[in-house]
Design an enzyme around this catalytic site. Structure first.
Site, PDB file in Angstrom:
ATOM      1  N   LYS A  14      12.010  50.908  26.176  1.00 46.23           N
ATOM      2  CA  LYS A  14      11.631  51.127  27.843  1.00 46.23           C
ATOM      3  C   LYS A  14      11.586  50.047  28.516  1.00 46.23           C
ATOM      4  O   LYS A  14      11.866  49.122  29.607  1.00 46.23           O
ATOM      5  CB  LYS A  14      10.403  51.693  28.471  1.00 46.23           C
ATOM      6  CG  LYS A  14      10.428  53.219  27.544  1.00 46.23           C
ATOM      7  CD  LYS A  14       9.886  54.254  27.205  1.00 46.23           C
ATOM      8  CE  LYS A  14       7.849  53.474  26.630  1.00 46.23           C
ATOM      9  NZ  LYS A  14       8.032  53.677  25.057  1.00 46.23           N
ATOM     10  N   ARG A  89       3.911  60.976  30.055  1.00 46.31           N
ATOM     11  CA  ARG A  89       3.481  60.392  29.463  1.00 46.31           C
ATOM     12  C   ARG A  89       3.874  62.323  28.540  1.00 46.31           C
ATOM     13  O   ARG A  89       3.492  61.928  26.820  1.00 46.31           O
ATOM     14  CB  ARG A  89       2.462  59.689  28.572  1.00 46.31           C
ATOM     15  CG  ARG A  89       2.079  59.483  27.353  1.00 46.31           C
ATOM     16  CD  ARG A  89       2.716  57.538  27.654  1.00 46.31           C
ATOM     17  NE  ARG A  89       2.436  57.196  26.289  1.00 46.31           N
ATOM     18  CZ  ARG A  89       2.760  55.726  26.125  1.00 46.31           C
ATOM     19  NH1 ARG A  89       3.186  55.345  27.776  1.00 46.31           N
ATOM     20  NH2 ARG A  89       2.399  54.782  25.442  1.00 46.31           N
ATOM     21  N   ARG A 128       7.862  42.736  17.192  1.00 47.88           N
ATOM     22  CA  ARG A 128       7.800  43.025  18.508  1.00 47.88           C
ATOM     23  C   ARG A 128       7.249  41.574  18.495  1.00 47.88           C
ATOM     24  O   ARG A 128       6.053  41.415  18.304  1.00 47.88           O
ATOM     25  CB  ARG A 128       7.624  43.916  19.387  1.00 47.88           C
ATOM     26  CG  ARG A 128       7.469  43.043  20.794  1.00 47.88           C
ATOM     27  CD  ARG A 128       6.957  44.422  21.650  1.00 47.88           C
ATOM     28  NE  ARG A 128       6.075  45.699  20.574  1.00 47.88           N
ATOM     29  CZ  ARG A 128       6.135  46.625  21.508  1.00 47.88           C
ATOM     30  NH1 ARG A 128       7.393  46.879  22.586  1.00 47.88           N
ATOM     31  NH2 ARG A 128       4.889  47.492  21.742  1.00 47.88           N
ATOM     32  N   ARG A 161       1.360  42.609  19.580  1.00 47.63           N
ATOM     33  CA  ARG A 161      -0.271  43.319  20.460  1.00 47.63           C
ATOM     34  C   ARG A 161      -0.855  43.816  19.775  1.00 47.63           C
ATOM     35  O   ARG A 161      -0.666  44.242  18.352  1.00 47.63           O
ATOM     36  CB  ARG A 161       1.166  44.249  21.271  1.00 47.63           C
ATOM     37  CG  ARG A 161       1.060  44.132  22.837  1.00 47.63           C
ATOM     38  CD  ARG A 161       2.202  45.553  22.975  1.00 47.63           C
ATOM     39  NE  ARG A 161       1.640  46.763  22.977  1.00 47.63           N
ATOM     40  CZ  ARG A 161       2.294  46.995  23.620  1.00 47.63           C
ATOM     41  NH1 ARG A 161       3.972  47.262  24.429  1.00 47.63           N
ATOM     42  NH2 ARG A 161       2.509  48.632  23.409  1.00 47.63           N
ATOM     43  N   ARG A 172       0.912  55.992  17.093  1.00 47.85           N
ATOM     44  CA  ARG A 172       1.498  55.880  18.118  1.00 47.85           C
ATOM     45  C   ARG A 172       2.630  57.029  18.449  1.00 47.85           C
ATOM     46  O   ARG A 172       3.051  57.391  18.974  1.00 47.85           O
ATOM     47  CB  ARG A 172       1.573  54.826  18.914  1.00 47.85           C
ATOM     48  CG  ARG A 172       0.670  54.234  19.602  1.00 47.85           C
ATOM     49  CD  ARG A 172       0.919  52.441  19.855  1.00 47.85           C
ATOM     50  NE  ARG A 172       2.168  51.984  20.186  1.00 47.85           N
ATOM     51  CZ  ARG A 172       2.891  51.187  19.367  1.00 47.85           C
ATOM     52  NH1 ARG A 172       2.662  50.339  19.146  1.00 47.85           N
ATOM     53  NH2 ARG A 172       3.638  50.803  20.613  1.00 47.85           N
TER      54      ARG A 172
HETATM   55  P1  AP5 Z   1      10.392  47.827  23.717  1.00 48.35           P
HETATM   56  O1  AP5 Z   1      11.232  47.345  24.882  1.00 48.35           O
HETATM   57  O2  AP5 Z   1       8.627  46.511  24.177  1.00 48.35           O
HETATM   58  O3  AP5 Z   1      10.098  48.990  23.817  1.00 48.35           O
HETATM   59  P2  AP5 Z   1       9.088  50.010  24.441  1.00 48.35           P
HETATM   60  O4  AP5 Z   1       9.834  51.435  24.941  1.00 48.35           O
HETATM   61  O5  AP5 Z   1       9.183  49.713  26.054  1.00 48.35           O
HETATM   62  O6  AP5 Z   1       7.763  50.296  23.679  1.00 48.35           O
HETATM   63  P3  AP5 Z   1       6.924  50.421  24.024  1.00 48.35           P
HETATM   64  O7  AP5 Z   1       5.873  50.774  22.486  1.00 48.35           O
HETATM   65  O8  AP5 Z   1       5.992  49.179  25.061  1.00 48.35           O
HETATM   66  O9  AP5 Z   1       5.608  51.526  24.239  1.00 48.35           O
HETATM   67  P4  AP5 Z   1       4.382  52.522  24.325  1.00 48.35           P
HETATM   68  O10 AP5 Z   1       5.030  53.515  24.567  1.00 48.35           O
HETATM   69  O11 AP5 Z   1       3.627  52.600  22.516  1.00 48.35           O
HETATM   70  O12 AP5 Z   1       3.732  51.126  24.672  1.00 48.35           O
HETATM   71  P5  AP5 Z   1       2.909  51.588  25.894  1.00 48.35           P
HETATM   72  O13 AP5 Z   1       2.717  49.654  26.405  1.00 48.35           O
HETATM   73  O14 AP5 Z   1       4.177  52.319  27.159  1.00 48.35           O
HETATM   74  O15 AP5 Z   1      11.009  47.359  22.540  1.00 48.35           O
HETATM   75  C1  AP5 Z   1      10.302  46.637  21.314  1.00 48.35           C
HETATM   76  C2  AP5 Z   1      10.617  45.825  20.474  1.00 48.35           C
HETATM   77  O16 AP5 Z   1      12.806  45.801  20.055  1.00 48.35           O
HETATM   78  C3  AP5 Z   1      10.899  44.647  21.030  1.00 48.35           C
HETATM   79  O17 AP5 Z   1      10.345  43.538  20.566  1.00 48.35           O
HETATM   80  C4  AP5 Z   1      12.506  44.219  21.899  1.00 48.35           C
HETATM   81  O18 AP5 Z   1      12.939  42.583  21.656  1.00 48.35           O
HETATM   82  C5  AP5 Z   1      13.132  45.064  20.998  1.00 48.35           C
HETATM   83  N1  AP5 Z   1      14.593  44.998  21.441  1.00 48.35           N
HETATM   84  C6  AP5 Z   1      14.440  46.379  23.052  1.00 48.35           C
HETATM   85  N2  AP5 Z   1      15.496  46.388  22.430  1.00 48.35           N
HETATM   86  C7  AP5 Z   1      16.229  46.395  21.752  1.00 48.35           C
HETATM   87  C8  AP5 Z   1      18.178  46.484  21.160  1.00 48.35           C
HETATM   88  N3  AP5 Z   1      18.553  47.447  21.848  1.00 48.35           N
HETATM   89  N4  AP5 Z   1      18.138  46.454  19.832  1.00 48.35           N
HETATM   90  C9  AP5 Z   1      17.323  45.334  19.103  1.00 48.35           C
HETATM   91  N5  AP5 Z   1      16.525  45.199  19.741  1.00 48.35           N
HETATM   92  C10 AP5 Z   1      15.522  45.551  20.658  1.00 48.35           C
HETATM   93  O19 AP5 Z   1       1.810  51.861  25.864  1.00 48.35           O
HETATM   94  C11 AP5 Z   1       0.555  51.213  24.844  1.00 48.35           C
HETATM   95  C12 AP5 Z   1      -0.796  52.199  25.170  1.00 48.35           C
HETATM   96  O20 AP5 Z   1      -1.160  51.849  26.405  1.00 48.35           O
HETATM   97  C13 AP5 Z   1      -1.160  53.601  25.026  1.00 48.35           C
HETATM   98  O21 AP5 Z   1      -0.241  54.132  23.461  1.00 48.35           O
HETATM   99  C14 AP5 Z   1      -1.940  54.276  25.219  1.00 48.35           C
HETATM  100  O22 AP5 Z   1      -3.107  54.119  24.884  1.00 48.35           O
HETATM  101  C15 AP5 Z   1      -1.960  53.366  27.409  1.00 48.35           C
HETATM  102  N6  AP5 Z   1      -1.110  54.281  28.110  1.00 48.35           N
HETATM  103  C16 AP5 Z   1      -0.085  53.323  28.140  1.00 48.35           C
HETATM  104  N7  AP5 Z   1       0.818  54.420  29.379  1.00 48.35           N
HETATM  105  C17 AP5 Z   1      -0.190  55.850  29.319  1.00 48.35           C
HETATM  106  C18 AP5 Z   1      -0.178  56.991  29.547  1.00 48.35           C
HETATM  107  N8  AP5 Z   1       0.390  57.265  30.907  1.00 48.35           N
HETATM  108  N9  AP5 Z   1      -0.927  57.570  29.441  1.00 48.35           N
HETATM  109  C19 AP5 Z   1      -2.048  58.064  28.814  1.00 48.35           C
HETATM  110  N10 AP5 Z   1      -2.163  56.033  28.226  1.00 48.35           N
HETATM  111  C20 AP5 Z   1      -0.701  55.912  28.151  1.00 48.35           C
HETATM  112 MG    MG Z   2       6.698  48.757  26.360  1.00 51.90          MG
END
Ligand code: AP5
Ligand code: MG
Ligand code: ZN
Length: 218
Positions: A14, A89, A128, A161, A172
């Site tokens: 994402k 979410r 990552r 991270r 997660r």
């Molecule tokens: P990346 O693009 O970083 O993945 P992502 O989908 O953004 O995954 P996240 O881990 O950031 O999502 P998340 O939902 O767990 O975390 P968030 O920060 O939102 O890609 C991942 C890796 O793969 C990278 O190394 C990239 O280079 C590689 N990659 C990408 N695409 C690729 C491809 N096509 N081929 C090969 N490699 C690839 O949330 C974190 C925390 O914040 C949550 O756990 C929660 O505590 C809180 N939080 C955030 N939003 C909310 C909400 N709305 N409500 C409540 N709590 C929340």
């Molecule tokens: Mg992300």
């Protein structure tokens, strides 16, 4: 006006795709996870409220998250649209977003659901790396920087991270299946869901998303 939501599991890509789309369409990438992490780093009141939930891999309470998103959407740079990454979410946040958009007399153009095979997600997350200075994302295997542990864009240090440690990753992924995955049907039933195969290389996934955006953006 181009209002998009990126939906998908942790590690689906994402953030990676939202960053590319933000540059391409000139609309802000709004990642709730990035905003929380910035507040954690700055030790703000918001960061203190979010810290324990994030470290455990659990969702931050809806009232905290929704107020933060509403604030962010009210900033002037969203006038031509936005890309939400990590919000909504759960179903309650889905309704909250509908309500926020109604008040702005706006609507979503599309929800992009990036679908990635379960086995690949853990590898994506544990490999990552993120730049401490500019936030650019890398992967030790799939998108390695020119020099190990150094950001190719700005020379900053690359770190892992805190919530990419295996136990937290497992929590997660479970939280995603229990609370976030129901949004797939929520948006499908509203004819907003567009599914993309996220297993291929980054550029292939981008091309698929751009195809969808060109079709809905008139
Ligand atoms: P990346 O693009 O970083 O993945 P992502 O989908 O953004 O995954 P996240 O881990 O950031 O999502 P998340 O939902 O767990 O975390 P968030 O920060 O939102 O890609 C991942 C890796 O793969 C990278 O190394 C990239 O280079 C590689 N990659 C990408 N695409 C690729 C491809 N096509 N081929 C090969 N490699 C690839 O949330 C974190 C925390 O914040 C949550 O756990 C929660 O505590 C809180 N939080 C955030 N939003 C909310 C909400 N709305 N409500 C409540 N709590 C929340
Ligand atoms: Mg992300
Ligand atoms: Zn950098």
């Amino acid at each position: 006006m181009l209002n998009l939501v990126m939906l998908g599991s942790p590690g689906a890509g994402k953030g990676t795709q939202a960053a590319v789309l933000s540059g391409r369409y000139g609309i802000p990438h709004i990642s709730t996870g990035d905003i929380f992490r910035q507040n954690l780093a700055d030790n703000t009141a918001l960061g203190q409220k979010a810290r324990d939930f994030m470290n455990e891999g659990l969702l931050v309470p809806d009232n905290v998250t929704e107020a933060m998103v509403e604030d962010r959407l009210n900033q002037g740079d969203t006038a031509r649209g936005f890309i939400l990454d990590g919000f909504p979410r759960n179903i309650a946040q889905g309704y909250a977003l509908t309500h926020m958009l109604e008040q702005r007399h706006a609507a979503l153009q599309a929800v992009i659901y990036i679908n990635v095979a379960h086995g690949l997600l853990v590898r994506r997350l544990v490999g990552r790396r993120v730049c401490v200075d500019c936030g650019a994302g890398y992967h030790v295997e799939f998108d390695a920087p020119v020099t190990a542990d150094v950001c190719s864009a700005c020379g900053g240090r690359l770190v892992q991270r805190a919530d990419d440690e295996p136990d937290t990753v497992e929590t997660r992924l479970r939280v995603y299946h229990e609370q976030t995955a129901p949004l797939i049907e929520f948006y499908r039933s509203r004819s907003l869901l567009h599914e993309v195969d996220g297993n291929g290389p980054v550029t292939d996934v981008t091309a698929a998303i751009v195809g969808i955006v060109e079709a809905v953006d008139d």
